[in-house]
Design a protein around this motif. Structure first.
Motif, mmCIF file in Angstrom:
data_model
loop_
_atom_site.group_PDB
_atom_site.id
_atom_site.type_symbol
_atom_site.label_atom_id
_atom_site.label_comp_id
_atom_site.label_asym_id
_atom_site.label_seq_id
_atom_site.Cartn_x
_atom_site.Cartn_y
_atom_site.Cartn_z
ATOM 1 N N VAL A 222 42.247 20.931 37.778
ATOM 2 C CA VAL A 222 41.853 19.580 37.374
ATOM 3 C C VAL A 222 41.737 19.548 35.856
ATOM 4 O O VAL A 222 40.903 20.257 35.275
ATOM 5 C CB VAL A 222 40.504 19.183 38.011
ATOM 6 N N THR A 223 42.568 18.752 35.202
ATOM 7 C CA THR A 223 42.525 18.737 33.739
ATOM 8 C C THR A 223 41.758 17.525 33.214
ATOM 9 O O THR A 223 41.273 17.538 32.094
ATOM 10 C CB THR A 223 43.940 18.755 33.131
ATOM 11 N N GLU A 224 41.638 16.501 34.039
ATOM 12 C CA GLU A 224 40.894 15.318 33.587
ATOM 13 C C GLU A 224 40.364 14.576 34.796
ATOM 14 O O GLU A 224 41.040 14.501 35.829
ATOM 15 C CB GLU A 224 41.844 14.396 32.798
ATOM 16 N N ILE A 225 39.162 14.017 34.674
ATOM 17 C CA ILE A 225 38.650 13.142 35.731
ATOM 18 C C ILE A 225 38.253 11.830 35.095
ATOM 19 O O ILE A 225 37.447 11.796 34.166
ATOM 20 C CB ILE A 225 37.433 13.753 36.454
ATOM 21 N N ASP A 226 38.866 10.774 35.572
ATOM 22 C CA ASP A 226 38.417 9.428 35.238
ATOM 23 C C ASP A 226 37.900 8.876 36.556
ATOM 24 O O ASP A 226 38.701 8.496 37.413
ATOM 25 C CB ASP A 226 39.590 8.590 34.713
ATOM 26 N N PRO A 227 36.581 8.868 36.768
ATOM 27 C CA PRO A 227 36.072 8.590 38.105
ATOM 28 C C PRO A 227 36.465 7.208 38.621
ATOM 29 O O PRO A 227 36.427 6.969 39.819
ATOM 30 C CB PRO A 227 34.557 8.721 37.954
ATOM 31 N N LEU A 228 36.833 6.319 37.721
ATOM 32 C CA LEU A 228 37.214 4.985 38.178
ATOM 33 C C LEU A 228 38.715 4.881 38.437
ATOM 34 O O LEU A 228 39.193 3.922 39.014
ATOM 35 C CB LEU A 228 36.785 3.925 37.154
ATOM 36 N N ARG A 229 39.460 5.907 37.999
ATOM 37 C CA ARG A 229 40.898 5.879 38.222
ATOM 38 C C ARG A 229 41.347 7.001 39.158
ATOM 39 O O ARG A 229 42.042 6.752 40.142
ATOM 40 C CB ARG A 229 41.617 6.014 36.863
ATOM 41 N N GLY A 230 40.969 8.210 38.849
ATOM 42 C CA GLY A 230 41.362 9.326 39.695
ATOM 43 C C GLY A 230 41.276 10.638 38.955
ATOM 44 O O GLY A 230 40.600 10.760 37.938
ATOM 45 N N LEU A 232 43.453 13.950 37.263
ATOM 46 C CA LEU A 232 44.723 14.468 36.771
ATOM 47 C C LEU A 232 44.746 15.953 37.112
ATOM 48 O O LEU A 232 43.869 16.715 36.681
ATOM 49 C CB LEU A 232 44.831 14.253 35.262
ATOM 50 N N VAL A 233 45.737 16.331 37.925
ATOM 51 C CA VAL A 233 45.784 17.707 38.435
ATOM 52 C C VAL A 233 47.083 18.360 37.986
ATOM 53 O O VAL A 233 48.173 17.784 38.153
ATOM 54 C CB VAL A 233 45.681 17.710 39.981
ATOM 55 N N ARG A 234 46.969 19.565 37.386
ATOM 56 C CA ARG A 234 48.150 20.323 36.951
ATOM 57 C C ARG A 234 48.636 21.157 38.138
ATOM 58 O O ARG A 234 47.994 22.130 38.522
ATOM 59 C CB ARG A 234 47.787 21.204 35.761
ATOM 60 N N THR A 235 49.727 20.745 38.756
ATOM 61 C CA THR A 235 50.244 21.454 39.934
ATOM 62 C C THR A 235 51.495 22.238 39.528
ATOM 63 O O THR A 235 52.012 22.080 38.417
ATOM 64 C CB THR A 235 50.635 20.465 41.051
ATOM 65 N N GLY A 238 54.106 20.034 38.236
ATOM 66 C CA GLY A 238 53.816 19.185 37.081
ATOM 67 C C GLY A 238 52.487 18.452 37.264
ATOM 68 O O GLY A 238 51.797 18.617 38.268
ATOM 69 N N ASP A 239 52.128 17.618 36.256
ATOM 70 C CA ASP A 239 50.856 16.893 36.296
ATOM 71 C C ASP A 239 50.949 15.696 37.240
ATOM 72 O O ASP A 239 51.941 14.971 37.228
ATOM 73 C CB ASP A 239 50.503 16.395 34.885
ATOM 74 N N GLN A 240 49.898 15.502 38.032
ATOM 75 C CA GLN A 240 49.889 14.355 38.956
ATOM 76 C C GLN A 240 48.527 13.668 38.889
ATOM 77 O O GLN A 240 47.497 14.345 38.895
ATOM 78 C CB GLN A 240 50.088 14.818 40.398
ATOM 79 N N TRP A 241 48.541 12.332 38.854
ATOM 80 C CA TRP A 241 47.292 11.571 38.983
ATOM 81 C C TRP A 241 47.036 11.342 40.464
ATOM 82 O O TRP A 241 47.901 10.810 41.170
ATOM 83 C CB TRP A 241 47.401 10.207 38.305
ATOM 84 N N LEU A 242 45.875 11.759 40.952
ATOM 85 C CA LEU A 242 45.505 11.510 42.353
ATOM 86 C C LEU A 242 44.535 10.328 42.370
ATOM 87 O O LEU A 242 43.524 10.339 41.659
ATOM 88 C CB LEU A 242 44.846 12.746 42.968
#
Ligand code: BTN
Length: 254
Positions: A222-230, A232-235, A238-242
């Motif tokens: 997990v590289t970033e958490i925007d709790p209101l959006r989702g 960002l996970v480095r898989t 590549g990077d994916q917004w969940l």
């Protein structure tokens, strides 16, 4: 621990808290025993502003079809009804976690972690859980908090912790009296305030974890958490917004 404050004292105290704060909460129903405060709220045709509190909840429900252990006389089980259209699901989810964390931090005198999306934990053990459901035009925010338990069902013994085990010898009524205004205040925060309050308690950022998101599973750091959006996970791919509303943690690896 002192003698528990009797149920007969709960309605007047909670009504006083509601009157003193003049916020979202308007009526409180104290139930001696119920299966689930979420279901009690539905059966009683909850309207926005109603709060349903159980002295004992026997068949609580958790997220993802899980069960919430019988509170006995040791846990708090409460459901808050708000107008569904007034808040997005991510805001309800984040504000509930932030509000509950702040209330419990005041009482415990220590910081409390939030694990995505809204579990409250201390040292990886669960102190409180939150279930949000919609019923007609109200959203039901169900919060379960471990308060005075010192013995646990075998299946959760290594994963649960109570306020008492953290050294905070508080009555369940004091927890509720702190939670009502704290949740109200969190539901009035703007997006930036919520993000900041979440980020300072978030335990997932920087960790590797497996997630269920929609109908697939994704693993990565997990590289970033925007709790209101989702998240960002480095898989490996590549990077994916969940998406926040669809994503839940299956396991954290490190
Ligand atoms: C979870 O951690 O999976 C969420 C647990 C939510 C439990 C609370 S207790 C009050 C309300 N009534 C229920 O049946 N569930 C929620």
């Amino acid at each position: 621990m002192n003698e528990p404050i009797p149920i007969e004292d709960w309605p007047a105290r909670l009504e006083r808290v509601i009157a003193d704060h003049d916020g979202l909460w308007k009526r409180v129903f104290v139930l001696r025993e119920t299966d689930s405060t979420q279901d009690a709220a539905r059966r009683m045709n909850a309207v926005a502003g109603d709060v349903f509190v159980a002295w004992r909840q026997t068949s609580g429900r958790g997220r993802m079809g899980r069960v919430w252990a019988d509170t006995g006389e040791g846990g708090v089980a409460v459901t808050f009804a708000v107008t569904a259209g007034a808040f997005s699901l991510p805001v309800l989810s984040v504000a509930s976690a932030v509000g509950a964390a702040r209330a419990l931090e005041q009482l415990a005198g220590r910081s409390i972690d939030i694990k995505w999306p809204n579990d409250l934990e201390v040292d990886g053990k669960k102190l409180a859980g939150i279930l949000i459901e919609q019923s007609g035009d109200v959203a039901l925010i169900g919060i379960g908090i471990n308060v005075s338990q010192r013995e646990w069902p075998q299946d959760i013994a290594n994963r649960a912790v109570s306020m008492a085990e953290l050294g905070a010898s508080v009555d369940r009524l004091d927890v509720l009296a702190a939670l009502l205004p704290a949740l109200d205040a969190a539901l009035h925060m703007d997006a930036e305030q919520l993000k900041g309050a979440y980020a300072m308690r978030d335990v997932l950022r920087g960790k590797s974890a497996a997630f269920s998101t929609g109908d697939r599973e994704v693993s990565g750091r997990v590289t970033e958490i925007d709790p209101l959006r989702g998240l960002l996970v480095r898989t490996a791919a590549g990077d994916q917004w969940l998406e926040a509303a669809l994503t839940t943690v299956i396991a954290i690896s490190r």
